[in-house]
Each structure stands twice: as C-alpha cells, then as structure tokens.
Design a protein around this motif. Structure first.
Motif, PDB file in Angstrom:
ATOM      1  N   PHE A  36       0.833  -1.195   0.000  1.00  0.00           N
ATOM      2  CA  PHE A  36       0.000   0.000   0.000  1.00  0.00           C
ATOM      3  C   PHE A  36       0.870   1.248   0.000  1.00  0.00           C
ATOM      4  N   GLU A  37       0.288   2.384  -0.405  1.00  0.00           N
ATOM      5  CA  GLU A  37       1.015   3.660  -0.423  1.00  0.00           C
ATOM      6  C   GLU A  37       1.581   4.012   0.946  1.00  0.00           C
ATOM      7  N   SER A  38       0.943   3.525   2.015  1.00  0.00           N
ATOM      8  CA  SER A  38       1.398   3.799   3.378  1.00  0.00           C
ATOM      9  C   SER A  38       2.639   2.994   3.750  1.00  0.00           C
ATOM     10  N   GLY A  39       3.021   2.023   2.889  1.00  0.00           N
ATOM     11  CA  GLY A  39       4.176   1.185   3.168  1.00  0.00           C
ATOM     12  C   GLY A  39       3.808  -0.146   3.794  1.00  0.00           C
ATOM     13  N   GLU A  40       2.543  -0.323   4.154  1.00  0.00           N
ATOM     14  CA  GLU A  40       2.092  -1.572   4.767  1.00  0.00           C
ATOM     15  C   GLU A  40       1.926  -2.657   3.701  1.00  0.00           C
ATOM     16  N   LEU A  41       2.063  -3.907   4.130  1.00  0.00           N
ATOM     17  CA  LEU A  41       1.904  -5.056   3.251  1.00  0.00           C
ATOM     18  C   LEU A  41       0.699  -5.883   3.673  1.00  0.00           C
ATOM     19  N   LEU A  42       0.032  -6.483   2.699  1.00  0.00           N
ATOM     20  CA  LEU A  42      -1.074  -7.404   2.959  1.00  0.00           C
ATOM     21  C   LEU A  42      -0.924  -8.578   2.002  1.00  0.00           C
ATOM     22  N   THR A  43      -0.974  -9.796   2.527  1.00  0.00           N
ATOM     23  CA  THR A  43      -0.909 -10.986   1.688  1.00  0.00           C
ATOM     24  C   THR A  43      -2.313 -11.512   1.458  1.00  0.00           C
ATOM     25  N   MET A  44      -2.665 -11.637   0.189  1.00  0.00           N
ATOM     26  CA  MET A  44      -3.962 -12.210  -0.192  1.00  0.00           C
ATOM     27  C   MET A  44      -3.723 -13.635  -0.676  1.00  0.00           C
ATOM     28  N   HIS A  45      -4.360 -14.591  -0.020  1.00  0.00           N
ATOM     29  CA  HIS A  45      -4.285 -15.975  -0.445  1.00  0.00           C
ATOM     30  C   HIS A  45      -5.370 -16.227  -1.485  1.00  0.00           C
ATOM     31  N   THR A  46      -5.374 -17.380  -2.095  1.00  0.00           N
ATOM     32  CA  THR A  46      -6.334 -17.674  -3.165  1.00  0.00           C
ATOM     33  C   THR A  46      -7.775 -17.635  -2.672  1.00  0.00           C
ATOM     34  N   ARG A  47      -8.019 -17.862  -1.400  1.00  0.00           N
ATOM     35  CA  ARG A  47      -9.389 -17.841  -0.864  1.00  0.00           C
ATOM     36  C   ARG A  47      -9.777 -16.502  -0.247  1.00  0.00           C
ATOM     37  N   THR A  48      -8.866 -15.541  -0.212  1.00  0.00           N
ATOM     38  CA  THR A  48      -9.146 -14.223   0.359  1.00  0.00           C
ATOM     39  C   THR A  48     -10.099 -13.457  -0.549  1.00  0.00           C
ATOM     40  N   ARG A  49     -11.142 -12.860   0.039  1.00  0.00           N
ATOM     41  CA  ARG A  49     -12.096 -12.034  -0.690  1.00  0.00           C
ATOM     42  C   ARG A  49     -12.215 -10.698   0.038  1.00  0.00           C
ATOM     43  N   LEU A  50     -12.022  -9.601  -0.691  1.00  0.00           N
ATOM     44  CA  LEU A  50     -12.098  -8.262  -0.115  1.00  0.00           C
ATOM     45  C   LEU A  50     -13.003  -7.389  -0.964  1.00  0.00           C
ATOM     46  N   VAL A  51     -13.577  -6.370  -0.336  1.00  0.00           N
ATOM     47  CA  VAL A  51     -14.372  -5.373  -1.052  1.00  0.00           C
ATOM     48  C   VAL A  51     -13.446  -4.207  -1.371  1.00  0.00           C
ATOM     49  N   ALA A  52     -13.497  -3.748  -2.618  1.00  0.00           N
ATOM     50  CA  ALA A  52     -12.587  -2.681  -3.045  1.00  0.00           C
ATOM     51  C   ALA A  52     -13.286  -1.743  -4.004  1.00  0.00           C
ATOM     52  N   VAL A  53     -12.646  -0.607  -4.249  1.00  0.00           N
ATOM     53  CA  VAL A  53     -13.140   0.386  -5.205  1.00  0.00           C
ATOM     54  C   VAL A  53     -12.097   0.513  -6.309  1.00  0.00           C
ATOM     55  N   ARG A  54     -12.572   0.506  -7.532  1.00  0.00           N
ATOM     56  CA  ARG A  54     -11.671   0.710  -8.670  1.00  0.00           C
ATOM     57  C   ARG A  54     -12.207   1.902  -9.450  1.00  0.00           C
ATOM     58  N   MET A  55     -11.405   2.950  -9.542  1.00  0.00           N
ATOM     59  CA  MET A  55     -11.829   4.162 -10.242  1.00  0.00           C
ATOM     60  C   MET A  55     -11.613   3.975 -11.731  1.00  0.00           C
TER      61      MET A  55
END
Length: 59
Positions: A36-55
C-alpha cells in the motif's frame, strides 16, 4: 476482489481505513502480496475475498 483480480491503484478498506495498492508481488500458489502507499503489506491468499473500489481511468 480476489488475489487474481486486484490491480495497482485499487482502494481496499482494511480495518476501517482506505488503503491504495501501489504495487503487487506474485507469490506461490496464486497468492499476491499487496504494497500500500502507506508502506504496509497485505498478503492475499487464493481464498481471500475483499471489497474494493476501482476508479475508472479517463482516456
């Protein structure tokens, strides 16, 4: 959103905070690590589902 559909620039809400994806790293078995722009990391596995916005990008 899944690990196969996430893109740079997507905004994902994590812990009540909106985080913009600045870079992606492919991991084994279809997982992705998001930077992320903040420098934080997130690992998404194949079963991970997230809600997001795409402009929509203007042409």
């Amino acid at each position: 959103m899944t690990s196969t559909t996430v893109q740079r620039g997507d905004i994902i809400q994590v812990g009540g905070r909106a985080c913009r994806v600045s870079n992606l790293f492919q991991l084994p078995q279809g997982s992705e690590q998001l930077l992320f722009e903040s420098g934080e990391l997130l690992t998404m596995h194949t079963r991970t589902r997230l809600v997001a916005v795409r402009m929509q990008r203007r042409r």
